[in-house]
Design a protein around this motif. Structure first.
Motif, mmCIF file in Angstrom:
data_model
loop_
_atom_site.group_PDB
_atom_site.id
_atom_site.type_symbol
_atom_site.label_atom_id
_atom_site.label_comp_id
_atom_site.label_asym_id
_atom_site.label_seq_id
_atom_site.Cartn_x
_atom_site.Cartn_y
_atom_site.Cartn_z
ATOM 1 N N THR A 1 -11.872 5.172 0.058
ATOM 2 C CA THR A 1 -12.818 5.449 1.144
ATOM 3 C C THR A 1 -14.110 6.040 0.597
ATOM 4 O O THR A 1 -15.209 5.694 1.036
ATOM 5 C CB THR A 1 -12.182 6.408 2.152
ATOM 6 O OG1 THR A 1 -10.862 5.960 2.476
ATOM 7 C CG2 THR A 1 -13.004 6.478 3.430
ATOM 8 N N GLN A 2 -13.993 6.962 -0.372
ATOM 9 C CA GLN A 2 -15.187 7.540 -0.982
ATOM 10 C C GLN A 2 -15.995 6.490 -1.731
ATOM 11 O O GLN A 2 -17.229 6.514 -1.730
ATOM 12 C CB GLN A 2 -14.795 8.681 -1.924
ATOM 13 C CG GLN A 2 -14.346 9.948 -1.202
ATOM 14 C CD GLN A 2 -13.893 11.011 -2.176
ATOM 15 O OE1 GLN A 2 -12.709 11.100 -2.492
ATOM 16 N NE2 GLN A 2 -14.816 11.816 -2.653
ATOM 17 N N GLN A 3 -15.312 5.571 -2.389
ATOM 18 C CA GLN A 3 -16.033 4.522 -3.107
ATOM 19 C C GLN A 3 -16.791 3.615 -2.143
ATOM 20 O O GLN A 3 -17.911 3.175 -2.428
ATOM 21 C CB GLN A 3 -15.069 3.710 -3.956
ATOM 22 C CG GLN A 3 -14.455 4.505 -5.103
ATOM 23 C CD GLN A 3 -13.553 3.636 -5.966
ATOM 24 O OE1 GLN A 3 -13.965 2.622 -6.486
ATOM 25 N NE2 GLN A 3 -12.303 4.065 -6.123
ATOM 26 N N VAL A 4 -16.192 3.322 -0.993
ATOM 27 C CA VAL A 4 -16.895 2.547 0.023
ATOM 28 C C VAL A 4 -18.123 3.307 0.509
ATOM 29 O O VAL A 4 -19.214 2.740 0.663
ATOM 30 C CB VAL A 4 -15.954 2.211 1.199
ATOM 31 C CG1 VAL A 4 -16.734 1.599 2.353
ATOM 32 C CG2 VAL A 4 -14.860 1.263 0.746
ATOM 33 N N ARG B 1 -15.780 10.935 7.625
ATOM 34 C CA ARG B 1 -16.283 10.277 8.832
ATOM 35 C C ARG B 1 -15.830 8.822 8.894
ATOM 36 O O ARG B 1 -15.477 8.323 9.980
ATOM 37 C CB ARG B 1 -17.808 10.348 8.850
ATOM 38 C CG ARG B 1 -18.371 11.743 9.041
ATOM 39 C CD ARG B 1 -19.898 11.705 9.072
ATOM 40 N NE ARG B 1 -20.477 13.017 9.253
ATOM 41 C CZ ARG B 1 -21.791 13.248 9.283
ATOM 42 N NH1 ARG B 1 -22.645 12.239 9.126
ATOM 43 N NH2 ARG B 1 -22.253 14.474 9.462
ATOM 44 N N LEU B 2 -15.858 8.143 7.741
ATOM 45 C CA LEU B 2 -15.389 6.754 7.715
ATOM 46 C C LEU B 2 -13.935 6.654 8.137
ATOM 47 O O LEU B 2 -13.556 5.773 8.916
ATOM 48 C CB LEU B 2 -15.548 6.178 6.303
ATOM 49 C CG LEU B 2 -16.867 5.489 5.939
ATOM 50 C CD1 LEU B 2 -16.849 5.070 4.484
ATOM 51 C CD2 LEU B 2 -17.085 4.280 6.825
ATOM 52 N N ASP B 3 -13.109 7.547 7.620
ATOM 53 C CA ASP B 3 -11.686 7.510 7.935
ATOM 54 C C ASP B 3 -11.440 7.744 9.421
ATOM 55 O O ASP B 3 -10.473 7.230 9.985
ATOM 56 C CB ASP B 3 -10.943 8.549 7.103
ATOM 57 C CG ASP B 3 -9.449 8.301 7.064
ATOM 58 O OD1 ASP B 3 -9.025 7.438 6.273
ATOM 59 O OD2 ASP B 3 -8.718 8.930 7.855
ATOM 60 N N GLN B 4 -12.328 8.521 10.043
ATOM 61 C CA GLN B 4 -12.181 8.787 11.465
ATOM 62 C C GLN B 4 -12.717 7.646 12.321
ATOM 63 O O GLN B 4 -12.302 7.484 13.466
ATOM 64 C CB GLN B 4 -12.910 10.094 11.823
ATOM 65 C CG GLN B 4 -12.299 11.338 11.186
ATOM 66 C CD GLN B 4 -13.171 12.571 11.368
ATOM 67 O OE1 GLN B 4 -14.330 12.473 11.788
ATOM 68 N NE2 GLN B 4 -12.605 13.737 11.049
ATOM 69 N N SER B 5 -13.645 6.867 11.761
ATOM 70 C CA SER B 5 -14.306 5.829 12.551
ATOM 71 C C SER B 5 -13.681 4.447 12.381
ATOM 72 O O SER B 5 -13.691 3.647 13.317
ATOM 73 C CB SER B 5 -15.790 5.753 12.178
ATOM 74 O OG SER B 5 -16.437 6.975 12.408
ATOM 75 N N LEU B 6 -13.190 4.149 11.181
ATOM 76 C CA LEU B 6 -12.660 2.818 10.884
ATOM 77 C C LEU B 6 -11.183 2.884 10.578
ATOM 78 O O LEU B 6 -10.668 3.908 10.121
ATOM 79 C CB LEU B 6 -13.404 2.205 9.693
ATOM 80 C CG LEU B 6 -14.933 2.114 9.775
ATOM 81 C CD1 LEU B 6 -15.479 1.480 8.509
ATOM 82 C CD2 LEU B 6 -15.360 1.328 10.994
ATOM 83 N N SER B 7 -10.521 1.762 10.780
ATOM 84 C CA SER B 7 -9.103 1.683 10.410
ATOM 85 C C SER B 7 -8.973 1.570 8.898
ATOM 86 O O SER B 7 -9.915 1.199 8.198
ATOM 87 C CB SER B 7 -8.464 0.467 11.077
ATOM 88 O OG SER B 7 -9.012 -0.734 10.550
ATOM 89 N N LYS B 8 -7.797 1.907 8.401
ATOM 90 C CA LYS B 8 -7.538 1.776 6.965
ATOM 91 C C LYS B 8 -7.708 0.323 6.520
ATOM 92 O O LYS B 8 -8.204 0.043 5.425
ATOM 93 C CB LYS B 8 -6.123 2.262 6.641
ATOM 94 C CG LYS B 8 -5.905 3.756 6.814
ATOM 95 C CD LYS B 8 -6.592 4.542 5.713
ATOM 96 C CE LYS B 8 -6.254 6.019 5.786
ATOM 97 N NZ LYS B 8 -6.926 6.812 4.732
ATOM 98 N N GLU B 9 -7.305 -0.606 7.381
ATOM 99 C CA GLU B 9 -7.406 -2.013 7.028
ATOM 100 C C GLU B 9 -8.861 -2.433 6.874
ATOM 101 O O GLU B 9 -9.218 -3.169 5.944
ATOM 102 C CB GLU B 9 -6.723 -2.878 8.094
ATOM 103 C CG GLU B 9 -5.213 -2.769 8.119
ATOM 104 C CD GLU B 9 -4.729 -1.475 8.782
ATOM 105 O OE1 GLU B 9 -5.567 -0.780 9.413
ATOM 106 O OE2 GLU B 9 -3.526 -1.174 8.682
ATOM 107 N N TYR C 1 -13.839 -2.657 0.930
ATOM 108 C CA TYR C 1 -13.760 -2.325 -0.493
ATOM 109 C C TYR C 1 -13.466 -3.561 -1.330
ATOM 110 O O TYR C 1 -14.137 -3.833 -2.335
ATOM 111 C CB TYR C 1 -12.677 -1.270 -0.698
ATOM 112 C CG TYR C 1 -12.417 -0.939 -2.144
ATOM 113 C CD1 TYR C 1 -13.269 -0.119 -2.861
ATOM 114 C CD2 TYR C 1 -11.292 -1.443 -2.795
ATOM 115 C CE1 TYR C 1 -13.026 0.187 -4.193
ATOM 116 C CE2 TYR C 1 -11.030 -1.149 -4.124
ATOM 117 C CZ TYR C 1 -11.907 -0.329 -4.811
ATOM 118 O OH TYR C 1 -11.653 -0.042 -6.128
ATOM 119 N N LEU C 2 -12.477 -4.330 -0.937
ATOM 120 C CA LEU C 2 -12.051 -5.471 -1.745
ATOM 121 C C LEU C 2 -13.074 -6.602 -1.734
ATOM 122 O O LEU C 2 -13.057 -7.449 -2.630
ATOM 123 C CB LEU C 2 -10.697 -5.991 -1.248
ATOM 124 C CG LEU C 2 -9.513 -5.047 -1.459
ATOM 125 C CD1 LEU C 2 -8.242 -5.631 -0.859
ATOM 126 C CD2 LEU C 2 -9.308 -4.750 -2.942
#
Length: 874
Positions: A169-172, A197-205, A211-212
């Protein structure tokens, strides 16, 4: 008494000792026993209270400092919600008409793959390698941070770069929102805030999908799909376990783990990823061991078969896409572009144009010397392969040509050494024979000259090999296969033919007139040597190839093909500019000549009189209507082609003639789709009548603008057929056995040579000239230079096509008549047929003026005048 008192006193209960309040512990006495511990505990309590107070203050201060730091670092952070609908940069692809890949346009080579289409083994390999707790933490992994901190403290002052604890998530957040890789606590703090904030806003998928598809993995590859192609030349869903692990090993340092350069380091890092995958139970220990036993076997990426030789066409498509959609969407929007290019016709166009340029170069250009020279002597004979390998390949050298060095030479033959790469880079020695070098007259040009000087003088015809090449010369050569002898003609052995890159340039455009689709476009000798597209970017004078539009204007105004105009001296008084006296190419005068014969013979004096009679404003409106020009000066020299246009524009205008006088807009692009497959642009959509009713045949309506009426246009087409069957364009139609209409063109001082011609279903225009306008030489006309190239191309293009005739429209009659130069057949409107009642020519337009008459020059239009010395010749 005392004893008794004492005894008695003992019997009396003693007075009760006063007790401290229950809330106070009993005081300990001094000395040994229980008194000493009581004081120590009091001091400990006081110290602990002090520490608790300090800790409270410290925590409060830390919270306050953290809040202040958070406010500082979070103040100007980008919004993360935009990543929900983020569209990654994707390459656009351009395809030819047969769906073969023509070109790829990209800033970053990326193939976007949605999360559901990414194989599970690839996802888990990256998670194991980069962020084992990815599905558990909230964007930041405290355990990984603590582990990294301990490691960094232990390696402090050892000169090593601190290791990080960045999650996926940090790399994204860093790559897509911050765009910075500086090593600082401030950047890490901003990165951590964004990750949370990303983790709260977007799904892990969604985070893993971003990232990929965004991560850089080396070899100019962004994302796992592009990397799978670059390293293993296979799609993502065909990767093995060990290959997926290798890709997951790359984010740390793609260049350091390049398997093509550092196979040992790449394997070590891959094996480490496999161990992590086994530790995370993504694979079993047995699978990990089996995968580690396999070597990394990279395969060089091979692009799909791309159309060769279509660089000018593809670059013109790129420019048009940028004009319509902008640079960002063109190179990053994942567009799918379908074009009109026919690869077979494109190859034929390139071959015909290059052969024509070489024919002219051998006749007029002479031999300009070797590419380089190697020291002659014994070292050359024994080590020529290595020395030849150091010579740079000249830009523009054709792919099937070879660099060869002259090893020895006699009067009639030279031995040349070259490396035959088609046979596996095998050194070979073949002869070059004097019989093939008759054209190689020495030309003495200044170094780096791009055009020949005026009146270039060539040396005498060579008689010995030494007149052309000497040992040590490095030349370009083409392999000529052996030929068998027939009859009196002796066979010839395999040999090398001397070659050089011409200085002269050319262009060819071929169009399907019914649609305007450009089927082939050659913009010069070589795109590698010069990206300037002479078919679309070079504005040149069309010379006499413009005359059909003068004659069409006359026909539309009621003049008949049989009406006669005077071919005699013509003088135009231009006031202060002097008098303009045009001449015919043949420098003779034929007297009264029918319009039909004047076009066949490309008579300048008749053309000027016709233009003067119908008016240059009408001529200009006709030419502009066919999109030959955006604007045109209304001066008589322009009637002879003394105004500039491009090969593509002339091809479109001639296509309008083939389509009965309709406007035809040349198009290179059929359709454009966005990354989701939606068509966002389509060329030339026509209305269809009856397409909704399955019981009736549909009728496609041609809604293109009618520039000139079909009857007048057909009259002109019949006259232009005479140009190729009886007139100046005879070299174009020779042996083709087709209905062909066309016109030659040569500009002033033989600077431009043109031929434009068409059948009912194919239009082609050819131009030859130097990039810097320079004379091609006396008598180098469009009929001599451009028409043979047109013929060679059309001989290939017309194969397999049905033989079609030009169909006359209603209202015209085909009549054979005596022109005075033989019997010809032309199309006539009512009351125009020779010998019929009524005035021949119709419309009440008077005959041309008498010979030698001085005529006032027409006023130039707002577009400006034209140099009166310019004009078409032939």
């Amino acid at each position: 008494m005392t004893d008794k008192l004492t005894a008695g006193a003992r019997l009396v209960p003693p007075a009760p000792t006063p007790q401290p309040p229950p809330s106070q512990p009993p005081r300990q006495g001094k000395g040994k026993g229980k008194g000493k511990p009581r004081g120590a505990l009091a001091w400990i309590g006081r110290i602990m209270g002090l520490f608790a107070g300090l800790l409270t203050l410290g925590v409060a201060g830390a919270v306050l400092a953290g809040f202040i730091a958070y406010q500082r670092f979070a103040a100007d952070l980008p919004d993360v919600t935009g990543l929900r609908n983020y569209q990654p940069r994707m390459m656009s692809r351009i395809y030819a008409g047969d769906s073969r890949l023509l070109s790829e346009l990209a800033v970053e080579r990326r193939i976007f793959v949605p999360y559901t289409a990414i194989p599970e083994i690839v996802k888990r390999a990256f998670v194991s390698a980069e962020d084992q707790n990815f599905f558990l933490h909230g964007g930041v992994d405290p355990i990984a941070i603590a582990r990294a901190a301990v490691t960094d403290l232990m390696t402090y002052r050892q000169g090593r770069r601190p290791i990080g604890a960045s999650t996926i998530t940090q790399q994204v957040a860093k790559n897509m929102l911050l765009g910075s890789s500086e090593v600082s606590l401030a950047r890490k703090a901003r990165e951590a805030i964004l990750a949370i904030r990303l983790d709260q806003s977007l799904s892990k998928e969604r985070i893993l999908e971003l990232y990929l598809n965004e991560i850089y993995l080396g070899l100019q590859s962004y994302g796992v799909a592009a990397a799978a192609q670059s390293y293993f030349n296979k799609p993502l869903d065909e990767l093995t376990v060990q290959e997926a692990a290798f890709l997951a090993a790359l984010p740390k340092a793609p260049n350091n783990y390049n398997p093509f350069r550092f196979p040992d380091a790449a394997k070590a890092r891959r094996d480490w990823v496999l161990d992590r995958m086994a530790e995370d139970r993504v694979i079993t220990a047995e699978q990990a061991a089996a995968a580690k036993a396999q070597p990394i076997a990279p395969a060089q990426y091979r692009r799909p078969d791309m159309v060769a030789g279509a660089d000018y066409f593809a670059e013109e498509v790129r420019r048009r896409l940028i004009d319509r959609f902008g640079a960002d969407q063109t190179t990053q929007g994942g567009l799918v572009v379908r074009t009109s290019l026919d690869p077979v016709l494109q190859a034929a166009a390139d071959t015909a144009l290059r052969e024509g340029l070489m024919r002219y170069d051998r006749r007029r250009g002479g031999w300009r010397g070797p590419v380089a020279r190697l020291p002659a002597g014994p070292a050359l004979r024994t080590g020529w392969e290595g020395q030849l390998g150091q010579v740079q390949r000249p830009p523009g050298m054709l792919p099937d040509w070879k660099l060869a060095v002259v090893l020895e030479a006699s009067d009639t033959e030279a031995k040349l050494g070259f490396v035959d790469r088609a046979a596996g880079a095998v050194p070979r020695v073949l002869p070059m024979q004097m019989a093939d070098l008759g054209w190689a007259r020495v030309a003495h040009l200044p170094p780096g000259a791009l055009v020949p000087p005026p009146n270039l003088q060539l040396g005498p015809t060579p008689r010995r090999i030494a007149d052309v090449v000497k040992p040590g010369d490095v030349v370009m050569a083409e392999l000529a296969p052996a030929t068998a002898g027939q009859g009196r003609n002796a066979g010839r052995p395999e040999r090398l033919l001397l070659r050089q890159i011409p200085l002269v340039q050319g262009a060819l455009v071929s169009i399907e007139p019914s649609t305007g689709r450009v089927l082939a476009l050659s913009g010069g000798w070589s795109f590698e040597m010069s990206q300037f597209n002479r078919a679309t970017q070079a504005s040149r004078q069309p010379g006499s190839s413009f005359k059909p539009f003068v004659y069409l204007t006359a026909l539309a105004n009621g003049i008949s093909p049989s009406q006669r105009f005077l071919d005699a001296p013509f003088v135009l008084d231009q006031g202060a500019a002097g008098k303009w006296r045009p001449n015919n190419y043949e420098m003779d005068f034929l007297g009264a000549v029918p319009l039909r014969i004047a076009l066949e013979k490309s008579l300048n004096l008749v053309t000027v009189r016709v233009a003067n009679q119908v008016g240059m404003d009408a001529v200009a409106q006709t030419a502009i209507g066919f999109r030959l020009f955006d604007n045109m000066p209304r001066v008589l020299p322009a009637a002879l082609g003394a105004v500039e246009t491009t090969v593509l524009r002339e091809a479109g205008a001639y296509a309008g003639l083939a389509m009965g006088g309709r406007e035809v807009v040349p198009t290179l692009i059929d359709s454009v789709q966005d990354r989701d497959g939606h068509v966002i642009w389509r060329a030339g959509a026509r209305s269809c009548h009856g397409c909704e009713d399955p019981l009736h045949l549909p009728v496609l309506a041609d809604d293109r603008r009618q520039v000139v009426d079909p009857a007048s246009t057909f009259q002109l087409v019949m006259m232009m057929q005479g140009v190729v069957s009886r007139g100046t364009g005879g070299a174009a139609a020779k042996g083709l056995d087709r209905a062909i209409a066309g016109k030659t063109g040569t500009s002033q001082d033989f600077q431009d040579a043109w031929f434009g011609g068409f059948t009912p279903d194919l239009v082609t225009v050819v131009w030859i000239g130097f990039d810097t306008p320079t004379s091609l030489g006396n008598n180098e006309t469009g009929g001599a230079l451009a028409a043979p190239i047109w013929h060679d191309y059309m001989a290939v293009a017309l194969k397999g096509r049905p033989k079609l005739a030009f169909v006359p429209p209603p209202g015209v009659a085909l009549v054979a008549w005596d022109s005075g130069w033989g019997t010809v057949t032309d199309a006539f409107k009512p009351d125009q047929v020779p010998g019929a009642s009524g005035p021949v020519g119709g419309g009440g337009i008077p005959q041309a003026e008498g010979p030698g008459a001085d005529i006032a020059a027409p006023a130039p239009s707002s577009a400006g005048g034209v140099d009166s010395a310019l004009g078409g010749l032939y």
